[in-house]
Write a protein that holds these residues in place. Sequence first.
Motif, PDB file in Angstrom:
ATOM      1  N   LEU A   1       0.869  -1.255   0.106  1.00 51.23           N
ATOM      2  CA  LEU A   1      -0.066  -0.104   0.048  1.00 51.23           C
ATOM      3  C   LEU A   1       0.922   1.380   0.011  1.00 51.23           C
ATOM      4  CD1 LEU A   1      -2.834   1.307   0.559  1.00 51.23           C
ATOM      5  CD2 LEU A   1      -2.252   1.370   2.938  1.00 51.23           C
ATOM      6  N   LEU A   2       1.755   1.274   0.806  1.00 51.80           N
ATOM      7  CA  LEU A   2       2.680   2.351   0.936  1.00 51.80           C
ATOM      8  C   LEU A   2       3.734   2.529  -0.378  1.00 51.80           C
ATOM      9  CD1 LEU A   2       3.884   1.955   4.697  1.00 51.80           C
ATOM     10  CD2 LEU A   2       2.401   3.750   3.814  1.00 51.80           C
ATOM     11  N   LEU A   3       3.890   1.616  -1.011  1.00 55.41           N
ATOM     12  CA  LEU A   3       4.820   1.496  -2.241  1.00 55.41           C
ATOM     13  C   LEU A   3       3.967   2.050  -3.343  1.00 55.41           C
ATOM     14  CD1 LEU A   3       6.843  -1.791  -2.045  1.00 55.41           C
ATOM     15  CD2 LEU A   3       7.770   0.523  -2.071  1.00 55.41           C
ATOM     16  N   VAL A   4       2.816   1.558  -3.414  1.00 57.94           N
ATOM     17  CA  VAL A   4       1.751   2.321  -4.311  1.00 57.94           C
ATOM     18  C   VAL A   4       1.573   3.529  -4.441  1.00 57.94           C
ATOM     19  CG1 VAL A   4      -0.638   1.745  -5.239  1.00 57.94           C
ATOM     20  CG2 VAL A   4       0.763  -0.102  -5.145  1.00 57.94           C
TER      21      VAL A   4
ATOM     22  N   ALA B   1     -11.849  -5.036  -1.977  1.00 59.37           N
ATOM     23  CA  ALA B   1     -10.867  -6.293  -1.790  1.00 59.37           C
ATOM     24  C   ALA B   1      -9.425  -5.210  -2.039  1.00 59.37           C
ATOM     25  CB  ALA B   1     -10.953  -7.275  -2.679  1.00 59.37           C
ATOM     26  N   LEU B   2      -8.399  -5.895  -1.425  1.00 53.50           N
ATOM     27  CA  LEU B   2      -7.095  -5.306  -1.720  1.00 53.50           C
ATOM     28  C   LEU B   2      -6.656  -5.060  -3.349  1.00 53.50           C
ATOM     29  CD1 LEU B   2      -4.532  -4.456  -0.180  1.00 53.50           C
ATOM     30  CD2 LEU B   2      -3.651  -6.795  -0.634  1.00 53.50           C
ATOM     31  N   PRO B   3      -6.796  -5.829  -4.150  1.00 53.45           N
ATOM     32  CA  PRO B   3      -6.376  -5.343  -5.456  1.00 53.45           C
ATOM     33  C   PRO B   3      -7.129  -4.236  -5.946  1.00 53.45           C
ATOM     34  CG  PRO B   3      -6.623  -7.868  -5.474  1.00 53.45           C
ATOM     35  CD  PRO B   3      -7.411  -7.119  -4.084  1.00 53.45           C
ATOM     36  N   TRP B   4      -8.430  -4.118  -5.797  1.00 50.67           N
ATOM     37  CA  TRP B   4      -9.008  -2.909  -6.304  1.00 50.67           C
ATOM     38  C   TRP B   4      -8.768  -1.421  -5.485  1.00 50.67           C
ATOM     39  CZ3 TRP B   4     -10.532  -2.453 -11.082  1.00 50.67           C
ATOM     40  CH2 TRP B   4     -10.793  -3.717 -11.763  1.00 50.67           C
ATOM     41  N   LEU B   5      -8.587  -2.009  -4.060  1.00 48.39           N
ATOM     42  CA  LEU B   5      -8.045  -0.679  -3.314  1.00 48.39           C
ATOM     43  C   LEU B   5      -6.821  -0.224  -3.834  1.00 48.39           C
ATOM     44  CD1 LEU B   5      -8.387  -0.780   0.690  1.00 48.39           C
ATOM     45  CD2 LEU B   5      -6.157  -0.239  -0.470  1.00 48.39           C
ATOM     46  N   LEU B   6      -5.875  -1.069  -4.104  1.00 43.13           N
ATOM     47  CA  LEU B   6      -4.653  -0.622  -4.495  1.00 43.13           C
ATOM     48  C   LEU B   6      -4.747   0.192  -5.894  1.00 43.13           C
ATOM     49  CD1 LEU B   6      -2.286  -3.623  -3.800  1.00 43.13           C
ATOM     50  CD2 LEU B   6      -2.526  -1.636  -2.515  1.00 43.13           C
ATOM     51  N   VAL B   7      -5.726  -0.108  -6.739  1.00 40.08           N
ATOM     52  CA  VAL B   7      -5.687   0.474  -8.095  1.00 40.08           C
ATOM     53  C   VAL B   7      -6.347   2.017  -7.647  1.00 40.08           C
ATOM     54  CG1 VAL B   7      -7.360   0.857 -10.050  1.00 40.08           C
ATOM     55  CG2 VAL B   7      -6.237  -1.395  -9.340  1.00 40.08           C
ATOM     56  N   LEU B   8      -7.200   2.189  -6.841  1.00 41.90           N
ATOM     57  CA  LEU B   8      -7.815   3.323  -6.350  1.00 41.90           C
ATOM     58  C   LEU B   8      -7.018   4.106  -5.741  1.00 41.90           C
ATOM     59  CD1 LEU B   8     -11.266   2.535  -5.319  1.00 41.90           C
ATOM     60  CD2 LEU B   8     -10.754   3.818  -7.451  1.00 41.90           C
ATOM     61  N   VAL B   9      -6.130   3.620  -4.907  1.00 43.13           N
ATOM     62  CA  VAL B   9      -4.846   4.242  -4.113  1.00 43.13           C
ATOM     63  C   VAL B   9      -3.900   4.895  -5.028  1.00 43.13           C
ATOM     64  CG1 VAL B   9      -2.893   4.092  -2.612  1.00 43.13           C
ATOM     65  CG2 VAL B   9      -5.003   3.153  -1.915  1.00 43.13           C
TER      66      VAL B   9
END
Length: 384
Positions: free
Chosen positions: A39-42, A87-95
């Motif tokens: 999450l922090l890297l993204v 879920a985590l994959p889509w959360l990372l996309v939005l982040v």
Amino acid sequence: MKYLVAARALSVAGDSLSLVALMLHVASTTGQALAVAVLLLVGDFAPALLGPLTGAVADRFDRRRVMIACELVQAAAVGALALTLPALPWLLVLVAVRAVAAQVFLPASRAVLPALVPDAELPAANSTLGLATNAAEVAGPFLAAGLLPFIHTRGVLAVDAVSFLLSALLLVFLEGTSSAPRSAGLLTDARAGLGHLLRTPVLRTVVLGFCGVVAFNGVDDVALVVLGGTGPRAGLLLGATGVGLLLGYALLGRFGTAWGPRLLILTGFAVNSLGNLLTGAAAAVFGAAFAAQAVRGAGIAAMDVGTNTALQRLVPDHLLGRAFGNLYGAVGVAAALSYLAGAVLLDGTSAALTLVSAGAGGLAVTAATALALRTWPAPSRIER
């Protein structure tokens, strides 16, 4: 100027607030530290790789409109997170979408400053902007701690989305922003920005020096946590840097116009590095380590104000967004490398030795930068 400062403070506070909420949410739903690291890297490192392109966007369009569009994109991305908590994959996309918009906003906000204030007031203006954004970033986690028990993760994210909308509204009132003629394409613009940076010795030296100091000293956050142990000392040491940073910006806002950018840059590089060296050397004496970190924070403020002012005075307006995009992108990469190399050094030695080594390396970079910056171009020689 006041609208820009208020807009930045609002959005940075909201972003800092939501980052805490997302970290806690990801940690609790996945149970994996790796997920939090991703999450922090993204959110930080990945957008830095796009620095040449994000800066080019700031130079191709009216900068006020670019900033407003970025805030609206961030509001939409964070609003979607609040509504869905995916879920985590889509959360990372939005982040990632939010982070890229923020990476476009940053060079535009610094590049627009010379159009808002007279040249002589640039150091004070950069100090004011730095003070507002860093104070907001410090306040974010405290706001999160107060709000999360009552409005939970979705509510905190909704507050962040509203902060971006309010920021966009404030930016509507900015006047005097500039735009550059569009060229053949975004990639062409990005290459031109990199080419100008590489061909201009003073700019190349400033950016390389900044990145070198960050590459050596970026590990300090991790080292301070290890040095402070599990008690409150780690938090106090990290807080000392923040206190020094805010005091540094406040002092530079009042007296910074008396210092030229070269002196601010070199002083900032040296004080930043010396602070870590002295912290490591005085590791056994908590009060001395605390004081060294507070002084170091003031050094970070000086190198930030000096570097921003230098670019604003030395880079032609139509290339200024790209100059800042390249700077911030390179600094992000340098910080990531520092975390990786510093973690290896920490595991193999100690926090005290790591801090001493980081400070010594930063001082070596400072000395090399000072030698390379023996001459400084006069403002009259810079094409505007």
